[in-house]
Write a protein that holds these residues in place. Structure first.
Motif, PDB file in Angstrom:
ATOM      1  N   THR A 149       0.811  -1.134   0.148  1.00  0.00           N
ATOM      2  CA  THR A 149      -0.081  -0.155  -0.001  1.00  0.00           C
ATOM      3  C   THR A 149       0.912   1.253   0.114  1.00  0.00           C
ATOM      4  OG1 THR A 149      -1.706  -1.079   1.145  1.00  0.00           O
ATOM      5  CG2 THR A 149      -1.785   1.121   1.368  1.00  0.00           C
ATOM      6  N   VAL A 150       0.664   1.956  -1.037  1.00  0.00           N
ATOM      7  CA  VAL A 150       1.594   3.071  -1.206  1.00  0.00           C
ATOM      8  C   VAL A 150       0.663   4.616  -0.550  1.00  0.00           C
ATOM      9  CG1 VAL A 150       2.945   4.708  -2.745  1.00  0.00           C
ATOM     10  CG2 VAL A 150       2.821   2.194  -3.165  1.00  0.00           C
ATOM     11  N   SER A 151       1.442   5.552  -0.004  1.00  0.00           N
ATOM     12  CA  SER A 151       0.852   6.738   0.178  1.00  0.00           C
ATOM     13  C   SER A 151       1.937   7.872  -0.117  1.00  0.00           C
ATOM     14  CB  SER A 151       0.617   6.810   1.906  1.00  0.00           C
ATOM     15  OG  SER A 151       1.442   6.521   2.332  1.00  0.00           O
ATOM     16  N   GLY A 152       1.352   8.819  -0.339  1.00  0.00           N
ATOM     17  CA  GLY A 152       2.251  10.265  -0.713  1.00  0.00           C
ATOM     18  C   GLY A 152       2.657  10.148  -2.085  1.00  0.00           C
ATOM     19  N   SER A 153       2.489   9.192  -2.815  1.00  0.00           N
ATOM     20  CA  SER A 153       2.815   9.104  -4.182  1.00  0.00           C
ATOM     21  C   SER A 153       1.744   8.154  -5.087  1.00  0.00           C
ATOM     22  CB  SER A 153       4.235   8.242  -4.331  1.00  0.00           C
ATOM     23  OG  SER A 153       4.594   8.521  -5.802  1.00  0.00           O
ATOM     24  N   SER A 154       1.413   8.336  -6.242  1.00  0.00           N
ATOM     25  CA  SER A 154       0.575   7.692  -6.965  1.00  0.00           C
ATOM     26  C   SER A 154       1.168   6.569  -7.828  1.00  0.00           C
ATOM     27  CB  SER A 154      -0.373   8.434  -7.950  1.00  0.00           C
ATOM     28  OG  SER A 154      -1.186   7.704  -8.702  1.00  0.00           O
ATOM     29  N   ILE A 155       0.710   5.263  -7.803  1.00  0.00           N
ATOM     30  CA  ILE A 155       1.342   4.371  -8.511  1.00  0.00           C
ATOM     31  C   ILE A 155       1.169   4.458 -10.122  1.00  0.00           C
ATOM     32  CG2 ILE A 155       1.145   2.634  -6.556  1.00  0.00           C
ATOM     33  CD1 ILE A 155      -1.058   1.447  -8.250  1.00  0.00           C
ATOM     34  N   THR A 156       0.349   5.389 -10.565  1.00  0.00           N
ATOM     35  CA  THR A 156       0.346   5.805 -11.911  1.00  0.00           C
ATOM     36  C   THR A 156       1.303   6.998 -12.313  1.00  0.00           C
ATOM     37  OG1 THR A 156      -1.674   7.015 -11.592  1.00  0.00           O
ATOM     38  CG2 THR A 156      -1.840   4.877 -11.928  1.00  0.00           C
ATOM     39  N   THR A 157       1.722   7.599 -11.309  1.00  0.00           N
ATOM     40  CA  THR A 157       2.867   8.712 -11.759  1.00  0.00           C
ATOM     41  C   THR A 157       3.880   8.589 -12.548  1.00  0.00           C
ATOM     42  OG1 THR A 157       2.527   9.637  -9.301  1.00  0.00           O
ATOM     43  CG2 THR A 157       4.185  10.388 -10.715  1.00  0.00           C
ATOM     44  N   ASN A 158       3.852   8.978 -13.447  1.00  0.00           N
ATOM     45  CA  ASN A 158       5.238   9.009 -14.328  1.00  0.00           C
ATOM     46  C   ASN A 158       6.612   9.083 -13.690  1.00  0.00           C
ATOM     47  OD1 ASN A 158       3.218   9.017 -16.720  1.00  0.00           O
ATOM     48  ND2 ASN A 158       3.669  11.054 -16.956  1.00  0.00           N
ATOM     49  N   TYR A 159       7.624   8.462 -13.943  1.00  0.00           N
ATOM     50  CA  TYR A 159       7.828   7.170 -14.623  1.00  0.00           C
ATOM     51  C   TYR A 159       8.108   6.255 -13.745  1.00  0.00           C
ATOM     52  CZ  TYR A 159       7.806  10.686 -18.359  1.00  0.00           C
ATOM     53  OH  TYR A 159       7.237  11.783 -19.254  1.00  0.00           O
ATOM     54  N   TYR A 160       7.675   6.082 -12.713  1.00  0.00           N
ATOM     55  CA  TYR A 160       8.111   5.145 -11.838  1.00  0.00           C
ATOM     56  C   TYR A 160       7.715   3.697 -11.915  1.00  0.00           C
ATOM     57  CZ  TYR A 160       9.458   9.065  -8.994  1.00  0.00           C
ATOM     58  OH  TYR A 160      10.171  10.089  -8.367  1.00  0.00           O
ATOM     59  N   SER A 162      -7.377   2.236  -7.544  1.00  0.00           N
ATOM     60  CA  SER A 162      -8.207   2.715  -6.536  1.00  0.00           C
ATOM     61  C   SER A 162      -7.905   3.001  -5.219  1.00  0.00           C
ATOM     62  CB  SER A 162      -9.787   2.322  -6.604  1.00  0.00           C
ATOM     63  OG  SER A 162      -9.659   0.998  -6.198  1.00  0.00           O
ATOM     64  N   LYS A 163      -6.995   1.964  -4.860  1.00  0.00           N
ATOM     65  CA  LYS A 163      -6.591   1.799  -3.559  1.00  0.00           C
ATOM     66  C   LYS A 163      -5.074   2.176  -3.534  1.00  0.00           C
ATOM     67  CE  LYS A 163      -9.894  -1.874  -2.129  1.00  0.00           C
ATOM     68  NZ  LYS A 163      -9.605  -3.395  -1.541  1.00  0.00           N
ATOM     69  N   ASN A 164      -4.424   2.592  -4.756  1.00  0.00           N
ATOM     70  CA  ASN A 164      -2.998   2.735  -4.594  1.00  0.00           C
ATOM     71  C   ASN A 164      -2.267   1.712  -4.181  1.00  0.00           C
ATOM     72  OD1 ASN A 164      -1.562   4.964  -5.972  1.00  0.00           O
ATOM     73  ND2 ASN A 164      -0.580   5.589  -3.900  1.00  0.00           N
ATOM     74  N   GLN A 165      -2.507   0.470  -4.768  1.00  0.00           N
ATOM     75  CA  GLN A 165      -1.752  -0.813  -4.089  1.00  0.00           C
ATOM     76  C   GLN A 165      -1.451  -1.569  -5.192  1.00  0.00           C
ATOM     77  OE1 GLN A 165      -5.036  -2.842  -1.876  1.00  0.00           O
ATOM     78  NE2 GLN A 165      -4.497  -1.634   0.102  1.00  0.00           N
ATOM     79  N   PHE A 166      -0.191  -2.227  -5.014  1.00  0.00           N
ATOM     80  CA  PHE A 166       0.085  -3.344  -6.083  1.00  0.00           C
ATOM     81  C   PHE A 166       0.204  -4.690  -5.280  1.00  0.00           C
ATOM     82  CE2 PHE A 166       4.677  -2.990  -5.675  1.00  0.00           C
ATOM     83  CZ  PHE A 166       5.014  -2.014  -5.077  1.00  0.00           C
ATOM     84  N   THR A 167      -0.028  -5.687  -5.893  1.00  0.00           N
ATOM     85  CA  THR A 167      -0.009  -6.880  -5.193  1.00  0.00           C
ATOM     86  C   THR A 167       1.036  -8.077  -5.709  1.00  0.00           C
ATOM     87  OG1 THR A 167      -2.100  -6.917  -4.249  1.00  0.00           O
ATOM     88  CG2 THR A 167      -1.500  -8.940  -4.454  1.00  0.00           C
ATOM     89  N   LEU A 168       1.576  -8.744  -5.037  1.00  0.00           N
ATOM     90  CA  LEU A 168       2.721  -9.809  -5.566  1.00  0.00           C
ATOM     91  C   LEU A 168       1.891 -11.325  -5.143  1.00  0.00           C
ATOM     92  CD1 LEU A 168       5.442 -11.421  -6.587  1.00  0.00           C
ATOM     93  CD2 LEU A 168       6.027 -11.210  -4.422  1.00  0.00           C
ATOM     94  N   GLN A 169       1.680 -12.175  -6.217  1.00  0.00           N
ATOM     95  CA  GLN A 169       1.438 -13.481  -6.113  1.00  0.00           C
ATOM     96  C   GLN A 169       2.284 -14.356  -6.460  1.00  0.00           C
ATOM     97  OE1 GLN A 169      -2.358 -14.262  -7.891  1.00  0.00           O
ATOM     98  NE2 GLN A 169      -3.632 -13.449  -5.867  1.00  0.00           N
ATOM     99  N   LEU A 170       2.832 -15.223  -5.462  1.00  0.00           N
ATOM    100  CA  LEU A 170       3.894 -16.269  -5.868  1.00  0.00           C
ATOM    101  C   LEU A 170       3.419 -17.715  -5.651  1.00  0.00           C
ATOM    102  CD1 LEU A 170       7.091 -16.573  -6.738  1.00  0.00           C
ATOM    103  CD2 LEU A 170       7.483 -16.701  -4.262  1.00  0.00           C
ATOM    104  N   ARG A 171       3.219 -18.391  -6.797  1.00  0.00           N
ATOM    105  CA  ARG A 171       2.670 -19.893  -6.797  1.00  0.00           C
ATOM    106  C   ARG A 171       3.599 -20.928  -6.341  1.00  0.00           C
ATOM    107  NH1 ARG A 171       0.772 -16.742 -10.649  1.00  0.00           N
ATOM    108  NH2 ARG A 171       2.362 -17.444 -12.226  1.00  0.00           N
TER     109      ARG A 171
END
Length: 124
Positions: free
Chosen positions: A23-34, A76-85
């Protein structure tokens, strides 16, 4: 101030799927160019870059983990998720999420913000 926070189970059984969310705060995960990466550190070993999702939602994975990994985001939640199978005890590590202008590196200085890390143990 940019903050990243990992969340997920601390214990996973072998063969199951590990799911971790950053969960990210203070920066949008859609901000160029991260790029938003997952990096792990097994006990007694160095950092290992696992994969990343870019500001446009594209994903890239370490070749050694590509067959078992998926990364996706919820803007919408400014989150990204890892799934490792199909995890094994060798997947035991501290897992970090991090922000950078590039991806693929295991060098700490390549990322400007890191989560505090979360311990994941794979054991029956």
């Amino acid at each position: 101030q940019v903050q990243l926070q990992e969340s997920g189970p601390g214990l996973v059984k072998p063969s199951q799927t590990l799911s971790l969310t950053c969960t990210v705060s203070g920066s949008s995960i859609t901000t160029n160019y991260y790029y938003w990466s997952w990096i792990r550190q097994p006990p007694g070993k160095g950092l290992e870059w696992m994969g990343a999702i870019g500001y446009r939602g594209s994903t890239v994975y370490s070749p050694s983990l590509k067959s078992r990994s998926s990364i996706f985001s919820d803007t919408s939640k400014n989150q990204f998720t890892l799934q490792l199978r199909s995890v094994t005890p060798e997947d035991t590590a501290v897992y970090y999420c991090a922000r950078g202008l590039r991806y693929g590196s295991s060098l700490k200085d390549e990322y400007d913000y890191w989560g505090q890390g979360t311990q994941v143990t794979v054991s029956s």
